[in-house]
Design an enzyme around this catalytic site. Structure first.
Site, PDB file in Angstrom:
ATOM      1  N   SER A  55      -0.038  14.366  18.116  1.00  0.00           N
ATOM      2  CA  SER A  55      -1.120  14.228  19.071  1.00  0.00           C
ATOM      3  C   SER A  55      -2.403  14.598  18.322  1.00  0.00           C
ATOM      4  O   SER A  55      -2.525  14.333  17.122  1.00  0.00           O
ATOM      5  CB  SER A  55      -0.875  15.125  20.285  1.00  0.00           C
ATOM      6  OG  SER A  55      -1.922  15.011  21.230  1.00  0.00           O
ATOM      7  N   TYR A  76      -9.291   7.026  22.236  1.00  0.00           N
ATOM      8  CA  TYR A  76      -8.477   7.815  21.313  1.00  0.00           C
ATOM      9  C   TYR A  76      -7.913   9.045  22.011  1.00  0.00           C
ATOM     10  O   TYR A  76      -6.727   9.363  21.873  1.00  0.00           O
ATOM     11  CB  TYR A  76      -9.310   8.229  20.104  1.00  0.00           C
ATOM     12  CG  TYR A  76      -8.532   9.010  19.069  1.00  0.00           C
ATOM     13  CD1 TYR A  76      -7.446   8.434  18.408  1.00  0.00           C
ATOM     14  CD2 TYR A  76      -8.878  10.320  18.737  1.00  0.00           C
ATOM     15  CE1 TYR A  76      -6.723   9.140  17.456  1.00  0.00           C
ATOM     16  CE2 TYR A  76      -8.164  11.035  17.783  1.00  0.00           C
ATOM     17  CZ  TYR A  76      -7.088  10.448  17.145  1.00  0.00           C
ATOM     18  OH  TYR A  76      -6.362  11.153  16.212  1.00  0.00           O
ATOM     19  N   ASP A  90       5.002  -2.348  11.887  1.00  0.00           N
ATOM     20  CA  ASP A  90       3.646  -2.523  12.393  1.00  0.00           C
ATOM     21  C   ASP A  90       3.659  -2.124  13.865  1.00  0.00           C
ATOM     22  O   ASP A  90       4.160  -2.863  14.721  1.00  0.00           O
ATOM     23  CB  ASP A  90       3.201  -3.974  12.236  1.00  0.00           C
ATOM     24  CG  ASP A  90       1.766  -4.212  12.721  1.00  0.00           C
ATOM     25  OD1 ASP A  90       1.157  -3.260  13.272  1.00  0.00           O
ATOM     26  OD2 ASP A  90       1.268  -5.335  12.565  1.00  0.00           O
ATOM     27  N   LYS A 124      -3.965  10.044  22.535  1.00  0.00           N
ATOM     28  CA  LYS A 124      -3.403  11.300  22.046  1.00  0.00           C
ATOM     29  C   LYS A 124      -2.812  12.131  23.187  1.00  0.00           C
ATOM     30  O   LYS A 124      -1.816  12.839  22.985  1.00  0.00           O
ATOM     31  CB  LYS A 124      -4.462  12.084  21.288  1.00  0.00           C
ATOM     32  CG  LYS A 124      -4.925  11.425  19.995  1.00  0.00           C
ATOM     33  CD  LYS A 124      -3.856  11.443  18.917  1.00  0.00           C
ATOM     34  CE  LYS A 124      -3.093  10.159  18.745  1.00  0.00           C
ATOM     35  NZ  LYS A 124      -2.092  10.225  17.635  1.00  0.00           N
ATOM     36  N   LYS A 166       0.836  -1.199   0.000  1.00  0.00           N
ATOM     37  CA  LYS A 166       0.000   0.000   0.000  1.00  0.00           C
ATOM     38  C   LYS A 166       0.874   1.254   0.000  1.00  0.00           C
ATOM     39  O   LYS A 166       0.598   2.229  -0.716  1.00  0.00           O
ATOM     40  CB  LYS A 166      -0.928  -0.001   1.209  1.00  0.00           C
ATOM     41  CG  LYS A 166      -1.858   1.198   1.279  1.00  0.00           C
ATOM     42  CD  LYS A 166      -2.745   1.130   2.513  1.00  0.00           C
ATOM     43  CE  LYS A 166      -3.648   2.353   2.611  1.00  0.00           C
ATOM     44  NZ  LYS A 166      -4.493   2.333   3.830  1.00  0.00           N
ATOM     45  N   ASN A 184       4.144   9.977  12.950  1.00  0.00           N
ATOM     46  CA  ASN A 184       2.906  10.417  12.327  1.00  0.00           C
ATOM     47  C   ASN A 184       1.810   9.357  12.320  1.00  0.00           C
ATOM     48  O   ASN A 184       0.623   9.678  12.315  1.00  0.00           O
ATOM     49  CB  ASN A 184       3.218  10.848  10.882  1.00  0.00           C
ATOM     50  CG  ASN A 184       1.985  11.024  10.038  1.00  0.00           C
ATOM     51  OD1 ASN A 184       1.346  12.069  10.040  1.00  0.00           O
ATOM     52  ND2 ASN A 184       1.635   9.976   9.288  1.00  0.00           N
TER      53      ASN A 184
END
Length: 319
Positions: free
Chosen positions: A157, A184, A83, A188, A58, A110
């Site tokens: 973040s 989530y 991974d 972050k 990908k 990232n």
């Protein structure tokens, strides 16, 4: 900091007139969106970039523009399999870089996943905390000796850290009822706290670390969201708009601009240990506002140290 940079600044505007020939960067998550644009901008301005991705096939397809930029200039690009949801993969990727021995001027963490249904990594960690934080924690710490003196670490973040602090007693939601946005937000927050403590530990070598809120961007990041999670996000945006805070989605080049700015041209003394948005240091705010600002708990030095120790225990390595 450069005057004129803000929410609509793009990566190429950040790097206008900047020659990165001879500089080398590592960017995780180069199979889509912000990671691809970050790598493209750096390579287009002469840098050598290593792009890490879980799915190399990908990533090969997604980074065609990055390779084209490398072929037409002095930059270069290569891929690394990584991974983040597997500590074995993280260790293998770090070992390959260490064996290679070439240094990095900056590492940009990232890669990430957002608001996923409840799940576990290969090592049994809550999926978002394990992937977004623990995978990067282990990877970046293992390759930290490869960052040049005076280099930088940039961790992505999100404004979603406003949704939740990290629960240091139950980071893997073993007893806490799972909520995709709370998980989530906690991950972050962990990304921001990791940058705080990494900065403290490495500033003696002149290495500075910062976390980044890229802004709201329509990328593949939300591909795992359920209808319920999407509805929660839509309601949060509507609430911001109704309260007069405003909310505007960014383009991908605008979203990647703060990462590129932090890794290349920002004043290291100003950004070290800070949370950045719109190519500047974010304001600390006490109330929830996913659109802007950083909550104090995401910059808390004492909690950053505690999270570091907890993370070491979970990955089974000390740094």
């Amino acid at each position: 900091m450069a005057d004129g940079f803000g929410a609509t600044t793009t990566t190429d505007e950040v790097l206008d007139g900047v020659d990165l020939t001879g500089k080398r960067y590592l960017v995780t998550g180069v199979s889509a969106g912000l990671g691809v644009e970050t790598a493209r901008a750096l390579v287009a301005h002469g840098a050598a970039v290593v792009g890490a991705a879980r799915d190399l096939a990908k990533a090969e397809s997604a980074t065609a523009e990055v390779r084209a930029a490398a072929e037409s200039g002095t930059g270069s690009f290569e891929l690394l399999q990584l991974d983040l949801a597997s500590l074995a993969s993280v260790r293998a990727a770090a070992d390959r870089l260490i064996a290679d021995g070439r240094r990095f001027d900056a590492v940009i963490a990232n890669a990430g996943i957002m608001a996923t249904p409840e799940g576990r990594t290969a090592d049994g960690f809550e999926l978002q905390f394990g992937t977004n934080h623990l995978g990067h924690f282990l990877f970046v710490n293992r390759i930290a000796p490869l960052i040049v003196d005076g280099g930088r670490f940039v961790g992505l973040s999100s404004g979603a850290h406003h949704f939740s602090d990290i629960d240091l007693d139950d980071p893997n939601f073993e007893t806490t009822p799972y909520d995709p946005w709370r998980a989530y937000g906690a991950a972050k927050t962990a990304n921001a706290l990791f940058a705080v403590e990494f900065d403290r530990r490495h500033r003696g070598r002149g290495i500075r670390a910062a976390s980044v809120h890229p802004g709201g961007i329509n990328t593949e990041l939300g591909r795992y969201m359920s209808e319920e999670a999407q509805a929660t996000l839509t309601a949060a945006i509507a609430q911001m708009q109704a309260s007069g805070q405003g909310f505007a989605f960014k383009s991908v080049p605008q979203g990647a601009a703060t990462s590129v700015w932090a890794a290349t041209v920002a004043d290291p003394a100003e950004i070290g240990g800070r949370y950045l948005e719109d190519c500047h240091v974010a304001e600390t705010v006490e109330t929830q506002s996913v659109g802007f600002g950083v909550r104090p708990y995401a910059l808390d030095a004492a909690r950053a140290k505690l999270l570091w120790g907890k993370s070491e225990a979970l990955v089974g390595e000390s740094f």
